[in-house]
Design a protein around this motif. Sequence first.
Motif, mmCIF file in Angstrom:
data_model
loop_
_atom_site.group_PDB
_atom_site.id
_atom_site.type_symbol
_atom_site.label_atom_id
_atom_site.label_comp_id
_atom_site.label_asym_id
_atom_site.label_seq_id
_atom_site.Cartn_x
_atom_site.Cartn_y
_atom_site.Cartn_z
ATOM 1 N N LEU A 250 3.705 -2.211 -5.512
ATOM 2 C CA LEU A 250 5.263 -2.891 -5.190
ATOM 3 C C LEU A 250 5.016 -4.394 -4.955
ATOM 4 O O LEU A 250 5.068 -5.545 -5.972
ATOM 5 C CB LEU A 250 5.691 -2.951 -3.683
ATOM 6 C CG LEU A 250 6.638 -1.402 -3.814
ATOM 7 C CD1 LEU A 250 6.908 -0.976 -1.728
ATOM 8 C CD2 LEU A 250 8.063 -1.771 -4.456
ATOM 9 N N GLU B 202 7.411 -0.879 2.568
ATOM 10 C CA GLU B 202 7.683 -1.136 1.316
ATOM 11 C C GLU B 202 8.308 -1.816 1.315
ATOM 12 O O GLU B 202 8.475 -2.996 0.419
ATOM 13 C CB GLU B 202 8.684 0.641 1.100
ATOM 14 C CG GLU B 202 8.045 1.260 0.251
ATOM 15 C CD GLU B 202 7.742 2.226 2.088
ATOM 16 O OE1 GLU B 202 7.660 3.892 1.724
ATOM 17 O OE2 GLU B 202 7.992 2.318 2.980
ATOM 18 N N VAL C 254 1.444 2.987 -2.949
ATOM 19 C CA VAL C 254 2.571 2.008 -2.926
ATOM 20 C C VAL C 254 2.178 0.668 -2.619
ATOM 21 O O VAL C 254 3.671 -0.100 -3.443
ATOM 22 C CB VAL C 254 3.724 3.007 -1.607
ATOM 23 C CG1 VAL C 254 5.177 2.395 -2.181
ATOM 24 C CG2 VAL C 254 3.355 4.579 -2.354
ATOM 25 N N ALA C 255 2.510 -0.061 -1.957
ATOM 26 C CA ALA C 255 2.104 -0.609 -1.312
ATOM 27 C C ALA C 255 1.863 -2.232 -2.220
ATOM 28 O O ALA C 255 1.964 -2.466 -2.975
ATOM 29 C CB ALA C 255 1.396 -1.976 -0.225
ATOM 30 N N TYR D 6 11.443 2.565 6.138
ATOM 31 C CA TYR D 6 10.779 2.408 4.281
ATOM 32 C C TYR D 6 11.381 0.743 4.817
ATOM 33 O O TYR D 6 10.784 -0.488 3.885
ATOM 34 C CB TYR D 6 11.947 1.661 3.578
ATOM 35 C CG TYR D 6 12.048 3.183 2.429
ATOM 36 C CD1 TYR D 6 12.008 3.974 1.668
ATOM 37 C CD2 TYR D 6 13.698 3.720 3.154
ATOM 38 C CE1 TYR D 6 11.744 5.065 1.348
ATOM 39 C CE2 TYR D 6 14.262 4.402 2.989
ATOM 40 C CZ TYR D 6 13.130 6.233 1.910
ATOM 41 O OH TYR D 6 13.209 7.402 1.627
ATOM 42 N N SER E 167 5.924 -5.292 1.700
ATOM 43 C CA SER E 167 5.803 -5.560 0.050
ATOM 44 C C SER E 167 6.100 -5.758 -0.891
ATOM 45 O O SER E 167 5.338 -6.412 -1.686
ATOM 46 C CB SER E 167 4.896 -4.096 0.084
ATOM 47 O OG SER E 167 3.539 -3.212 0.769
ATOM 48 N N ALA F 126 2.527 0.729 5.104
ATOM 49 C CA ALA F 126 3.079 1.776 3.525
ATOM 50 C C ALA F 126 1.989 2.106 4.171
ATOM 51 O O ALA F 126 0.832 1.713 3.347
ATOM 52 C CB ALA F 126 3.799 0.570 3.208
#
Length: 296
Positions: free
Chosen positions: A255, A9, A251-252, A6, A12, A247
Amino acid sequence: MPKIPYLGEGLSLLAAVLWAFAVIMFKKSGEKIHPLALNLFKNLLAFALFIPTILIFEGRLLRHVPLSDSAVLIASGALGIGIGDSLYLHSLNLIGAGLSAIVVCLYSPLIILLSVVVLGESLSLIQLGGAGLIVLAIFVATYERERSAPAKNLAAGIVFGILANVANAVSIVMAKRVLERSPLFWTAEVRLLAGIVVLVLILAVLPGRRKIVAPLIVAERWPVMIVGSLTGAYIAMMVWLAGMKFAPASVASALNQTSTIFIFIFAAFILREPVTRKRVAGIVLAFIGVFLVSFG
């Protein structure tokens, strides 16, 4: 180097927090410094810091690129960094960080809309619904006159915020193809340089230019300006790029958009901006809208 779970993540999310904090610093600086002067300071500091960054990570400052690519990057930087960021800082001064965080949510649907028109990408009904929720969020949060801002300033701040989103969205979409095939830090530097040149040209023709830039020489104001510029224009960008690398992009980006929530929280605790039910409802609707736009 062992893979850290992660990592992307976490980076981000950190980028979202850093940008949110920078926005609060820009708001504090903007209370005494003109948006054009603050934007120029921010860009000059970031430009200087990216020179050693490029030399370390990308090898050289000067590159042979097609003239068309250079023209696109220059136009993108002039519009997004020179004009768009100045409009955003002015909007921030007028309506505050809390409401500004909601207006900025228009950025994602504008990017997607322009991608459909210019790049031929598709747009789903869910994404359209998400864009509608963001517009509704702005209406909900600003329907009544806010005591913290006169109605005239409120309307102007929203308009300037929307124009800033349009300018930045257009600047990114127009440069997307060039960005995909060019070194990231180098393209950032070219766009920064274009933005600086535009700001200098604008200031050169303004009759009150000395009054606009005069606050920049007041040493007492440097700490907040430096912290905001260093955090927002340089560190946050570095962390954002690292997050995108480690990531998945979807997803990035989701976030990254949580900066909206962090701005809202920081505005309440640091700037003491009012937290009303309408603003909370607006931030929730806007965030749901961004989620639908990103994943619809």
